[in-house]
Design an enzyme around this catalytic site. Structure first.
Site, mmCIF file in Angstrom:
data_model
loop_
_atom_site.group_PDB
_atom_site.id
_atom_site.type_symbol
_atom_site.label_atom_id
_atom_site.label_comp_id
_atom_site.label_asym_id
_atom_site.label_seq_id
_atom_site.Cartn_x
_atom_site.Cartn_y
_atom_site.Cartn_z
ATOM 1 N N THR A 1 -10.846 0.272 2.743
ATOM 2 C CA THR A 1 -10.341 0.614 1.419
ATOM 3 C C THR A 1 -10.836 -0.435 0.425
ATOM 4 O OG1 THR A 1 -8.247 -0.565 1.833
ATOM 5 C CG2 THR A 1 -8.317 1.778 2.370
ATOM 6 N N ASP B 1 0.973 -1.905 -10.739
ATOM 7 C CA ASP B 1 1.373 -2.735 -9.591
ATOM 8 C C ASP B 1 0.670 -2.203 -8.349
ATOM 9 O OD1 ASP B 1 2.566 -4.281 -7.671
ATOM 10 O OD2 ASP B 1 4.596 -3.538 -7.984
ATOM 11 N N ALA C 1 7.223 -1.223 7.143
ATOM 12 C CA ALA C 1 8.193 -0.340 6.497
ATOM 13 C C ALA C 1 7.526 0.538 5.448
ATOM 14 C CB ALA C 1 9.313 -1.167 5.875
ATOM 15 N N ASP D 1 -0.799 0.259 2.042
ATOM 16 C CA ASP D 1 0.171 0.767 3.014
ATOM 17 C C ASP D 1 0.422 2.256 2.807
ATOM 18 O OD1 ASP D 1 0.466 -1.803 4.037
ATOM 19 O OD2 ASP D 1 2.110 -2.272 2.673
ATOM 20 N N ALA E 1 1.681 -2.258 -2.101
ATOM 21 C CA ALA E 1 1.871 -1.116 -1.188
ATOM 22 C C ALA E 1 0.827 -0.016 -1.338
ATOM 23 C CB ALA E 1 3.270 -0.518 -1.329
#
Length: 304
Positions: free
Chosen positions: A220, A246, A42, A252, A249
């Site tokens: 990465t 944070d 997602a 992603d 993600a």
């Protein structure tokens, strides 16, 4: 505009803010408790869509509140959800994120319906796969489904991108139908045995992955940047220096943003990585997965 299909995970994230990870047997208080949409699939889909890619999702949720909320979030981000099946008595995937004060996170996953994607689900999504420029998958769904979808992609000249997270043993069948693999430094070490500390060790790791059958590699490496190796060239793209709150993600966002810009022949891979790096640098400055993923305009403003 690239067309991107993603077969992958949909999770609802529960974020626990803590000073540090507890030691064995220790009880400690939380500093905060929040929730947000997430799941590697997602997150990557929303990153691609917010960067302008025409994006379709192949996956599964439960007919529970988490599933309904995730379908709404994806649809609100202009993602085609027609190939996301809903299991009547299923439990939508969940992630429990231990977010430390340093910005680093540890994640505990309940796979739920992500683990119940079937061959039938893949077959029913074949038109979406055929229409795509890129098909992206991660390891939060059954590997057999990834192999089936990647074979379908290759039969239709669709470029396949594999994010081997969380790291698992790579099968020969999957490697030979993966056009681009994108692990982070930890996953790369688990796959090759080489600890990534600099460009040299990243190069050594990438060469091993190429020998295993994947022609194009991007590793990465957080604050060290992103190292890439293709059949024609290689290099290191430096990370941008930002105050991270944070890291959820970040990887992603990189993958989704990259897929929105990359040419199918990888001819602009350096520029696409630079764009994706900028996208990730924005993501880490906000708490939560999906809420932190930037739009194309925000990324381009950051580049300027």
């Amino acid at each position: 505009m690239n067309t991107v299909a993603i077969i992958g995970s949909i999770n609802f994230d529960i974020i626990l803010g803590i000073d540090r990870l507890p030691t064995a047997g220790e009880t400690m208080p939380m500093n905060s408790l929040s929730s947000a949409g997430g799941g590697k699939g997602a997150n990557q889909a929303i990153a691609a869509a917010r960067s302008g890619a025409k994006t379709a999702f192949i996956g599964k949720v439960g007919a529970d509140d988490y599933g309904k909320r995730m379908l709404s979030i994806l649809e609100e981000n202009d993602i085609d959800i027609t190939k996301i099946s809903v299991k009547k008595n299923g439990q939508t995937g969940q992630a429990y994120i231990l977010l430390q004060e340093s910005g680093q996170n540890s994640v505990i996953i309940n796979g739920g319906t992500n683990l119940e994607i079937t061959t039938s689900d893949v077959i029913q999504a074949q038109e979406k796969i055929k229409e795509a420029d890129f098909l992206i998958a991660q390891f939060e769904i059954p590997i057999d489904r990834i192999v089936e979808s990647f074979k379908m992609a290759h039969e239709n000249q669709v470029v396949t991108i594999l994010n081997p997270a969380p790291a698992k043993k790579l099968t020969a069948d999957l490697l030979k139908i993966t056009d681009l693999i994108i692990p982070n430094e930890v996953e790369s070490q688990m796959l090759t045995g080489i600890k990534i500390t600099d460009e040299k060790t990243a190069m050594e790791s990438a060469k091993i992955l190429q020998k295993k059958g994947v022609k194009n590699v991007i590793i990465t490496m957080g604050s060290l940047g992103a190292y890439y190796m293709t059949e024609k060239n290689e290099g290191l793209i430096s990370a941008l220096k930002v105050d991270a709150v944070d890291t959820t993600a970040a990887g992603d966002t990189f993958i989704g943003a990259l897929s929105s810009q990359l040419n199918k022949d990888f001819s602009n891979i350096k520029e696409a990585i630079e764009y994706a790096t900028n996208a990730s640098s924005i993501t880490v400055q906000t708490v939560g997965a999906i809420p932190s993923i930037p739009t194309r305009q925000e990324i381009c403003d950051g580049i300027k």
